[in-house]
Write a protein that holds these residues in place. Structure first.
Motif, PDB file in Angstrom:
ATOM      1  N   ARG A  64     -14.296  -4.286  -5.895  1.00 17.08           N
ATOM      2  CA  ARG A  64     -15.597  -4.574  -6.527  1.00 17.08           C
ATOM      3  C   ARG A  64     -16.626  -3.494  -6.219  1.00 17.08           C
ATOM      4  O   ARG A  64     -17.395  -3.090  -7.096  1.00 17.08           O
ATOM      5  CB  ARG A  64     -16.098  -5.932  -6.017  1.00 17.08           C
ATOM      6  CG  ARG A  64     -17.477  -6.343  -6.557  1.00 17.08           C
ATOM      7  CD  ARG A  64     -17.384  -6.800  -7.998  1.00 17.08           C
ATOM      8  NE  ARG A  64     -18.590  -7.521  -8.406  1.00 17.08           N
ATOM      9  CZ  ARG A  64     -19.664  -6.960  -8.961  1.00 17.08           C
ATOM     10  NH1 ARG A  64     -19.694  -5.655  -9.172  1.00 17.08           N
ATOM     11  NH2 ARG A  64     -20.705  -7.695  -9.316  1.00 17.08           N
ATOM     12  N   TYR A  65     -16.641  -2.999  -4.955  1.00 21.76           N
ATOM     13  CA  TYR A  65     -17.725  -2.114  -4.543  1.00 21.76           C
ATOM     14  C   TYR A  65     -17.257  -0.759  -3.993  1.00 21.76           C
ATOM     15  O   TYR A  65     -18.088   0.112  -3.754  1.00 21.76           O
ATOM     16  CB  TYR A  65     -18.586  -2.797  -3.483  1.00 21.76           C
ATOM     17  CG  TYR A  65     -19.198  -4.094  -3.951  1.00 21.76           C
ATOM     18  CD1 TYR A  65     -20.236  -4.100  -4.874  1.00 21.76           C
ATOM     19  CD2 TYR A  65     -18.729  -5.310  -3.484  1.00 21.76           C
ATOM     20  CE1 TYR A  65     -20.806  -5.301  -5.304  1.00 21.76           C
ATOM     21  CE2 TYR A  65     -19.292  -6.516  -3.900  1.00 21.76           C
ATOM     22  CZ  TYR A  65     -20.324  -6.504  -4.811  1.00 21.76           C
ATOM     23  OH  TYR A  65     -20.875  -7.680  -5.232  1.00 21.76           O
ATOM     24  N   GLY A  66     -15.957  -0.591  -3.783  1.00 21.24           N
ATOM     25  CA  GLY A  66     -15.450   0.697  -3.328  1.00 21.24           C
ATOM     26  C   GLY A  66     -15.457   0.904  -1.826  1.00 21.24           C
ATOM     27  O   GLY A  66     -15.085   1.988  -1.358  1.00 21.24           O
ATOM     28  N   TYR A  67     -15.849  -0.103  -1.055  1.00 26.02           N
ATOM     29  CA  TYR A  67     -15.814   0.013   0.412  1.00 26.02           C
ATOM     30  C   TYR A  67     -14.429  -0.403   0.895  1.00 26.02           C
ATOM     31  O   TYR A  67     -13.974  -1.526   0.649  1.00 26.02           O
ATOM     32  CB  TYR A  67     -16.875  -0.883   1.057  1.00 26.02           C
ATOM     33  CG  TYR A  67     -18.280  -0.358   0.886  1.00 26.02           C
ATOM     34  CD1 TYR A  67     -18.821   0.544   1.790  1.00 26.02           C
ATOM     35  CD2 TYR A  67     -19.067  -0.769  -0.186  1.00 26.02           C
ATOM     36  CE1 TYR A  67     -20.107   1.035   1.636  1.00 26.02           C
ATOM     37  CE2 TYR A  67     -20.361  -0.287  -0.357  1.00 26.02           C
ATOM     38  CZ  TYR A  67     -20.873   0.620   0.561  1.00 26.02           C
ATOM     39  OH  TYR A  67     -22.140   1.094   0.401  1.00 26.02           O
ATOM     40  N   ASP A  68     -13.768   0.512   1.602  1.00 26.10           N
ATOM     41  CA  ASP A  68     -12.362   0.304   1.954  1.00 26.10           C
ATOM     42  C   ASP A  68     -12.224  -0.008   3.443  1.00 26.10           C
ATOM     43  O   ASP A  68     -12.318   0.885   4.289  1.00 26.10           O
ATOM     44  CB  ASP A  68     -11.558   1.559   1.588  1.00 26.10           C
ATOM     45  CG  ASP A  68     -10.061   1.308   1.652  1.00 26.10           C
ATOM     46  OD1 ASP A  68      -9.659   0.226   2.111  1.00 26.10           O
ATOM     47  OD2 ASP A  68      -9.294   2.208   1.253  1.00 26.10           O
ATOM     48  N   PHE A  69     -11.978  -1.262   3.756  1.00 25.35           N
ATOM     49  CA  PHE A  69     -11.735  -1.686   5.130  1.00 25.35           C
ATOM     50  C   PHE A  69     -10.269  -2.076   5.337  1.00 25.35           C
ATOM     51  O   PHE A  69      -9.929  -2.720   6.324  1.00 25.35           O
ATOM     52  CB  PHE A  69     -12.628  -2.886   5.477  1.00 25.35           C
ATOM     53  CG  PHE A  69     -14.073  -2.530   5.698  1.00 25.35           C
ATOM     54  CD1 PHE A  69     -14.563  -2.309   6.971  1.00 25.35           C
ATOM     55  CD2 PHE A  69     -14.942  -2.411   4.620  1.00 25.35           C
ATOM     56  CE1 PHE A  69     -15.901  -1.979   7.178  1.00 25.35           C
ATOM     57  CE2 PHE A  69     -16.280  -2.081   4.806  1.00 25.35           C
ATOM     58  CZ  PHE A  69     -16.756  -1.867   6.095  1.00 25.35           C
ATOM     59  N   ARG A  70      -9.402  -1.689   4.427  1.00 29.38           N
ATOM     60  CA  ARG A  70      -8.017  -2.151   4.462  1.00 29.38           C
ATOM     61  C   ARG A  70      -7.242  -1.611   5.648  1.00 29.38           C
ATOM     62  O   ARG A  70      -6.253  -2.223   6.060  1.00 29.38           O
ATOM     63  CB  ARG A  70      -7.317  -1.776   3.143  1.00 29.38           C
ATOM     64  CG  ARG A  70      -7.880  -2.514   1.930  1.00 29.38           C
ATOM     65  CD  ARG A  70      -7.270  -2.043   0.633  1.00 29.38           C
ATOM     66  NE  ARG A  70      -7.568  -0.636   0.378  1.00 29.38           N
ATOM     67  CZ  ARG A  70      -7.142   0.041  -0.676  1.00 29.38           C
ATOM     68  NH1 ARG A  70      -6.393  -0.570  -1.587  1.00 29.38           N
ATOM     69  NH2 ARG A  70      -7.467   1.309  -0.847  1.00 29.38           N
ATOM     70  N   ASP A  71      -7.650  -0.474   6.185  1.00 28.78           N
ATOM     71  CA  ASP A  71      -6.938   0.100   7.330  1.00 28.78           C
ATOM     72  C   ASP A  71      -7.728  -0.013   8.626  1.00 28.78           C
ATOM     73  O   ASP A  71      -7.477   0.723   9.573  1.00 28.78           O
ATOM     74  CB  ASP A  71      -6.597   1.575   7.053  1.00 28.78           C
ATOM     75  CG  ASP A  71      -5.422   1.713   6.098  1.00 28.78           C
ATOM     76  OD1 ASP A  71      -4.522   0.860   6.158  1.00 28.78           O
ATOM     77  OD2 ASP A  71      -5.414   2.652   5.284  1.00 28.78           O
ATOM     78  N   TYR A  72      -8.675  -0.932   8.665  1.00 32.33           N
ATOM     79  CA  TYR A  72      -9.360  -1.217   9.921  1.00 32.33           C
ATOM     80  C   TYR A  72      -8.479  -2.120  10.782  1.00 32.33           C
ATOM     81  O   TYR A  72      -7.620  -2.855  10.270  1.00 32.33           O
ATOM     82  CB  TYR A  72     -10.694  -1.916   9.659  1.00 32.33           C
ATOM     83  CG  TYR A  72     -11.839  -0.987   9.313  1.00 32.33           C
ATOM     84  CD1 TYR A  72     -12.999  -0.982  10.063  1.00 32.33           C
ATOM     85  CD2 TYR A  72     -11.750  -0.107   8.236  1.00 32.33           C
ATOM     86  CE1 TYR A  72     -14.061  -0.137   9.750  1.00 32.33           C
ATOM     87  CE2 TYR A  72     -12.797   0.742   7.908  1.00 32.33           C
ATOM     88  CZ  TYR A  72     -13.949   0.721   8.670  1.00 32.33           C
ATOM     89  OH  TYR A  72     -14.986   1.566   8.357  1.00 32.33           O
ATOM     90  N   GLY A  73      -8.671  -2.057  12.087  1.00 28.79           N
ATOM     91  CA  GLY A  73      -7.900  -2.912  12.991  1.00 28.79           C
ATOM     92  C   GLY A  73      -8.085  -4.374  12.629  1.00 28.79           C
ATOM     93  O   GLY A  73      -9.210  -4.854  12.495  1.00 28.79           O
ATOM     94  N   LYS A  74      -6.978  -5.102  12.463  1.00 25.12           N
ATOM     95  CA  LYS A  74      -7.035  -6.465  11.933  1.00 25.12           C
ATOM     96  C   LYS A  74      -7.765  -7.434  12.860  1.00 25.12           C
ATOM     97  O   LYS A  74      -8.513  -8.294  12.395  1.00 25.12           O
ATOM     98  CB  LYS A  74      -5.610  -6.972  11.685  1.00 25.12           C
ATOM     99  CG  LYS A  74      -4.895  -6.278  10.539  1.00 25.12           C
ATOM    100  CD  LYS A  74      -5.635  -6.451   9.217  1.00 25.12           C
ATOM    101  CE  LYS A  74      -4.880  -5.798   8.066  1.00 25.12           C
ATOM    102  NZ  LYS A  74      -5.642  -5.862   6.804  1.00 25.12           N
ATOM    103  N   ALA A  75      -7.550  -7.327  14.161  1.00 23.32           N
ATOM    104  CA  ALA A  75      -8.150  -8.303  15.075  1.00 23.32           C
ATOM    105  C   ALA A  75      -9.672  -8.230  15.050  1.00 23.32           C
ATOM    106  O   ALA A  75     -10.362  -9.250  14.862  1.00 23.32           O
ATOM    107  CB  ALA A  75      -7.632  -8.082  16.489  1.00 23.32           C
ATOM    108  N   SER A  76     -10.224  -7.021  15.212  1.00 26.82           N
ATOM    109  CA  SER A  76     -11.685  -6.884  15.231  1.00 26.82           C
ATOM    110  C   SER A  76     -12.272  -7.169  13.850  1.00 26.82           C
ATOM    111  O   SER A  76     -13.345  -7.768  13.729  1.00 26.82           O
ATOM    112  CB  SER A  76     -12.092  -5.487  15.707  1.00 26.82           C
ATOM    113  OG  SER A  76     -11.593  -4.487  14.842  1.00 26.82           O
TER     114      SER A  76
END
Length: 301
Positions: free
Chosen positions: A43-55
């Motif tokens: 929707r907005y182009g901000y990519d958090f897909r490869d951030y650490g899952k727990a945090s």
């Protein structure tokens, strides 16, 4: 009469039905977080897909609570249909934690090992990626001023959060932080008094705006945006720990491309390049400070 050693019923495991329910709830939450992150990207182009899952999961949970959303799926729906709340979403997903002269030995290493080499350039560019609320920007500007380098330095302070950038540009902080900041300032090799660099009023301190005269504050997404500038020094401290290893490699490659030949990289004290694909691009200068120098021919600007 029950004796002190009778522990029956005290440590009984939860019933199988409760365990199965907990596992199901965790699996459902994982799906919801994945869908939220995918929706945010599409929707907005901000990519958090490869951030650490727990945090990341903790932050999404906190966002849902803050928005009064019953579930993460509800949060996703609100985010999709209320673009005006996007700054709040990004602010909640980022981790703007910093302090003045954080890890003083790092700033001392910069002063003693990097500044003398930067002094050989007629103009100096420094990129502070993930600048949070700006404490480290002003810390760096103070030491550059005392070294006689600030007038020919341009600092590019970037962050994914517009709210964090606005706070950094204001340069206003709680006055109660001043005493501890002054102690760290002296440990970092400061040659004057930290109080010389701010004005106190109403339990707040406002940093001398001359320290921001050569600072450019700008939104920049390390995940999706390209090289930001040609830099002699890149600082990105305590950001990479929130990324997966492939994303760390991608960002470190971007830093290498941004640095001039022989430029310097400083990362967080809990981060290192030991297991990164970028380890062959940099020479370790100071292990305690996690300070590196780009090797010749390693892709500098």
């Amino acid at each position: 009469m029950t004796g002190p050693l009778d522990t029956d019923d005290q440590d009984d495991p939860p019933p199988p039905a409760a365990m199965a329910s907990a596992r199901d709830a965790l699996a459902l939450e994982t799906i919801e977080v994945d869908l939220f992150v995918e929706a945010l990207f599409r929707r907005y182009g901000y990519d958090f897909r490869d951030y650490g899952k727990a945090s990341l999961t903790r932050r999404v949970r906190n966002l849902a609570t803050g928005f009064g959303a019953a579930t993460i799926s509800d949060l996703t729906a609100r985010m999709l249909h209320a673009p005006e709340r996007l700054p709040d979403i990004i602010s909640g997903l980022s981790v703007p934690v910093s302090e003045f002269f954080r890890d003083p030995h790092v700033f001392l290493a910069l002063k003693e090992r990097v500044f003398p080499l930067l002094a050989s350039y007629p103009e100096i560019n420094i990129w502070q990626a993930g600048c949070a609320h700006g404490e480290e920007i002003y810390s760096l500007a103070i030491l550059l001023t005392e070294a006689g380098l600030y007038e020919r330095t341009r600092i590019f302070a970037t962050d994914i959060s517009k709210a964090a950038l606005n706070r950094a540009a204001e340069g206003i902080y709680p006055l109660q932080e001043a005493r501890e900041a002054g102690r760290r300032y002296r440990a970092a090799g400061g040659s004057a008094s930290f109080s010389d660099y701010f004005h106190a009023r109403y339990e707040l301190m406002k940093l001398d705006q001359r320290l921001a005269a050569n600072v450019t504050f700008a939104e920049h997404n390390l995940v999706t945006d390209g090289v930001f500038c040609e830099a002699h020094l890149v600082l990105c401290r305590n950001v990479l720990i929130y990324f997966t290893t492939p994303l760390q490699d991608k960002v470190l490659q971007r830093f290498a491309q941004s640095l001039v030949r022989g430029g310097f990289l400083c990362i967080g004290t809990r981060e290192n390049l030991e297991f990164s694909q970028a380890r062959n691009r940099f020479q370790l200068i100071d292990g305690a400070a996690q300070l590196y120098r780009l090797l010749p021919g390693a892709g500098g600007a």
